[in-house]
Scaffold this active site. Structure first.
Site, PDB file in Angstrom:
ATOM      1  N   TYR A  78       0.866  -1.186   0.000  1.00  0.00           N
ATOM      2  CA  TYR A  78       0.000   0.000   0.000  1.00  0.00           C
ATOM      3  C   TYR A  78       0.902   1.235   0.000  1.00  0.00           C
ATOM      4  O   TYR A  78       1.826   1.325   0.819  1.00  0.00           O
ATOM      5  CB  TYR A  78      -0.873  -0.036   1.253  1.00  0.00           C
ATOM      6  CG  TYR A  78      -2.159   0.725   1.139  1.00  0.00           C
ATOM      7  CD1 TYR A  78      -3.155   0.312   0.256  1.00  0.00           C
ATOM      8  CD2 TYR A  78      -2.403   1.836   1.933  1.00  0.00           C
ATOM      9  CE1 TYR A  78      -4.356   0.996   0.170  1.00  0.00           C
ATOM     10  CE2 TYR A  78      -3.613   2.531   1.852  1.00  0.00           C
ATOM     11  CZ  TYR A  78      -4.582   2.102   0.963  1.00  0.00           C
ATOM     12  OH  TYR A  78      -5.765   2.776   0.884  1.00  0.00           O
ATOM     13  N   ASN A 160     -15.445   3.750   4.518  1.00  0.00           N
ATOM     14  CA  ASN A 160     -16.419   3.287   3.520  1.00  0.00           C
ATOM     15  C   ASN A 160     -17.521   4.289   3.191  1.00  0.00           C
ATOM     16  O   ASN A 160     -17.646   4.692   2.035  1.00  0.00           O
ATOM     17  CB  ASN A 160     -17.011   1.943   3.945  1.00  0.00           C
ATOM     18  CG  ASN A 160     -15.962   0.839   3.873  1.00  0.00           C
ATOM     19  OD1 ASN A 160     -14.987   0.950   3.139  1.00  0.00           O
ATOM     20  ND2 ASN A 160     -16.139  -0.212   4.638  1.00  0.00           N
ATOM     21  N   MET A 284     -10.924  -5.492  -7.223  1.00  0.00           N
ATOM     22  CA  MET A 284     -11.104  -6.806  -6.609  1.00  0.00           C
ATOM     23  C   MET A 284     -10.819  -7.974  -7.549  1.00  0.00           C
ATOM     24  O   MET A 284     -10.425  -9.037  -7.108  1.00  0.00           O
ATOM     25  CB  MET A 284     -12.518  -6.923  -6.044  1.00  0.00           C
ATOM     26  CG  MET A 284     -12.736  -6.023  -4.825  1.00  0.00           C
ATOM     27  SD  MET A 284     -14.188  -6.469  -3.857  1.00  0.00           S
ATOM     28  CE  MET A 284     -15.508  -6.231  -5.054  1.00  0.00           C
TER      29      MET A 284
END
Lengths: 375, 375
Positions: A78, A160, A284
């Site tokens: 990341y 989120n 994903m």
């Protein structure tokens, strides 16, 4: 280990959550090298003064989620990473896991003006290292949260639902009646986007994977406010474009949110109208974003990326404004509680107990939203 | 066909380019259905009054290029298409081929204020139907061109060099010393971008296909002002990123121009710096634009499309401003003549001769820039 009488044990429950003892034994989940969380994370203790000084605020963790980005961060894949530094009594440089969480104020220094004991706070920025039982923080690094929403909502508001809100408001000037489309419609961001979209008066098309209990999922997402829910197969079918055109009554779809990539995304982009925008915030499928040349040249679509961490830095004040807006929607019941799995542990628990709570949450993180909840 | 004496024949050379005769026999390359140009194009004649009225301007074509987009338009695969309508004495609806070209004014109506006999003009907009010997146009549909550049330059200024100029100036605020990268470096747009980039003080990296005479091409493009010319293989090599970082001295590459797509484009996008922009204006590989998810999320790149025809409409005045800027560079010798292949034909030639000139140009259009030049 030296055994001390219960009353003087710094990890004792009766003392650790008050400021009576001189110090608190904080547990932190840290790592000194990148790798799989179950291999590189460990839990260590360190002493925190129970009476903070100056602008310092002493916090106890209420709850912190396991976000996929937290795992990626520990894996070293990341781009945004906390600095590894020698701290918490370790001989080698370490960093604490976690970026999101809710804390309660145990005590404040004499120069702290905006917070008092019992208040709720969340970190103002990323790389706070939220996976711990207690922390001593500067007041300036904290954002106060009103207790108008649930603790779990507050603990998970910054990533989120904030991502969903920003993606729906920052890229296109969507007006009530406008349409957006998204894949990963049943992801946490997807569910937030459905509900926030509905509140903003937007129509949504959510793409989900086919499954045995598809009707159940469709009903659930429709119940949250999704205008339409379609499968990847429908999204892939050329004929289905006509159905969508009927739904939208020919109105162009202005925005597409992508967390999948690959063919799923390509087929979604084809549904965008003239001058539409594709926003990619995840991948994903592990496949890249693939867009026909003609979509760029003749439909003039724009493809951009979204990363909530970078966006916070890029647009000053955006985190606060976003969280206030999302919190209001939660208060009003427009944004219902996401289904979360709680992994409870006492703030006074042993290093091993805290370690186990986090490892359990990490191991189950692909089964649903996991929270480590301190009591 | 009735034979008429030479002096009265409307196609006679001595009369057609003056306004002595009452009418001019104009030849137009038109089509009534979409398909391959050699199958659907035909040349027909029609009469034009040699004395235009009011705001009308009578033009004779000097030169018009064969652009790939013209062919795509006739094939029916181009989104911008002229309206098919019953005209030029045809019983079925037809359209005239071609979008770009240079014309000279033969005569003007009494309400024409900005043009006079002998002036050069180009169409102000697309779908003018430039593949013809003569045309009667409203003054408002024309843009005057000063005769400070060659006829061939003026005939081809609106598409290729204008595209290069707009792509280098409208997407990123590039400053002298900044870098851009492009594929199709030896295409007409690519060569223009190299030269315009150099004039703007920009550094460029142009990707070309490997070939036997690579050094010759590299020398040619470097001669035009390319900072670096690399092959597709070098572009594909992971190690080559380091070489580029050395060239740029770590300065981020802000803009990438793509007319190829596929892996070539993916590998080019990887060279973009933080917040860079990819502009797609063609897809010669016939493969889509494929961009890793991380480039969007973590490098915050933006992918957009460019279509000069749409851009003209979107930004009022952009065509005029662009053409003036490009013309100035041509005048100053900063933008050298592109190599062009002339297919000559007389403006008074027969339908068949005009038809043959265009078909020859079309047949050779993959061998280099083809122009039909009227005399």
């Amino acid at each position: 280990m030296l055994r001390v009488p219960f009353a003087f044990h710094p990890m004792s429950r009766s003392f650790s959550s008050s400021a009576i003892a001189n110090s608190i034994r904080a547990k932190v989940m840290l790592y000194s090298q990148y790798g799989q969380p179950d291999q590189v994370l460990r839990c260590v203790s360190h002493e925190l003064p129970s009476s903070p000084k100056g602008k310092e605020v002493l916090l106890q963790t209420i709850a912190c989620p396991i976000n996929p980005s937290d795992i990626n961060q520990i894996q070293g894949v990341y781009p945004s990473r906390p600095e590894l530094k020698v701290q918490y009594g370790q001989s080698e440089p370490v960093a604490v896991g976690g970026n999101e969480g809710l804390f309660k104020v145990l005590a404040v220094g004499d120069q702290v003006s905006g917070l008092k004991e019992g208040d709720w706070v969340i970190p103002s920025n990323v790389n706070f290292g939220t996976w711990r039982s207690h922390v001593l923080s500067e007041e300036s690094a904290l954002m106060k949260m009103e207790k108008t929403i649930s603790a779990n909502q507050a603990a998970t508001i910054a990533v989120n639902p904030s991502s969903a809100y920003q993606m729906l408001t920052l890229f296109e000037e969507l007006k009530p009646g406008d349409w957006f489309i998204q894949n990963g419609g049943n992801s946490q961001v997807g569910r937030s986007a459905i509900q926030i979209g509905k509140k903003l008066g937007l129509n949504s098309i959510s793409i989900v994977r086919n499954r045995d209990n598809l009707k159940e999922l469709v009903d659930e997402l429709t119940g949250l406010g999704a205008t339409k829910v379609i499968t990847e197969e429908e999204n892939a079918s050329k004929e289905f474009g006509k159905t969508i055109a009927e739904w939208t009554n020919g109105k162009p779809i202005k925005l597409a949110l992508n967390c999948v990539g690959g063919d799923n995304c390509t087929n979604m982009v084809r549904k965008l109208g003239q001058d539409g925008t594709l926003v990619t915030y995840g991948g994903m499928s592990m496949k890249p974003v693939t867009i026909p040349t003609t979509m760029f040249i003749f439909k003039n679509i724009t493809a951009k990326g979204f990363w909530v961490s970078a966006n916070i830095k890029r647009i000053p004040g955006s985190r606060e404004n976003t969280i206030k807006a999302v919190q209001k929607m939660m208060e009003d019941g427009d944004l219902v509680d996401v289904k979360m799995y709680e992994n409870p542990v006492s703030a006074d628990a042993s290093e091993d107990q805290v370690y186990q709570a986090f490892q359990k949450a990490l191991a189950n993180s692909n089964k649903g939203k996991q929270l480590v909840v301190f009591s």
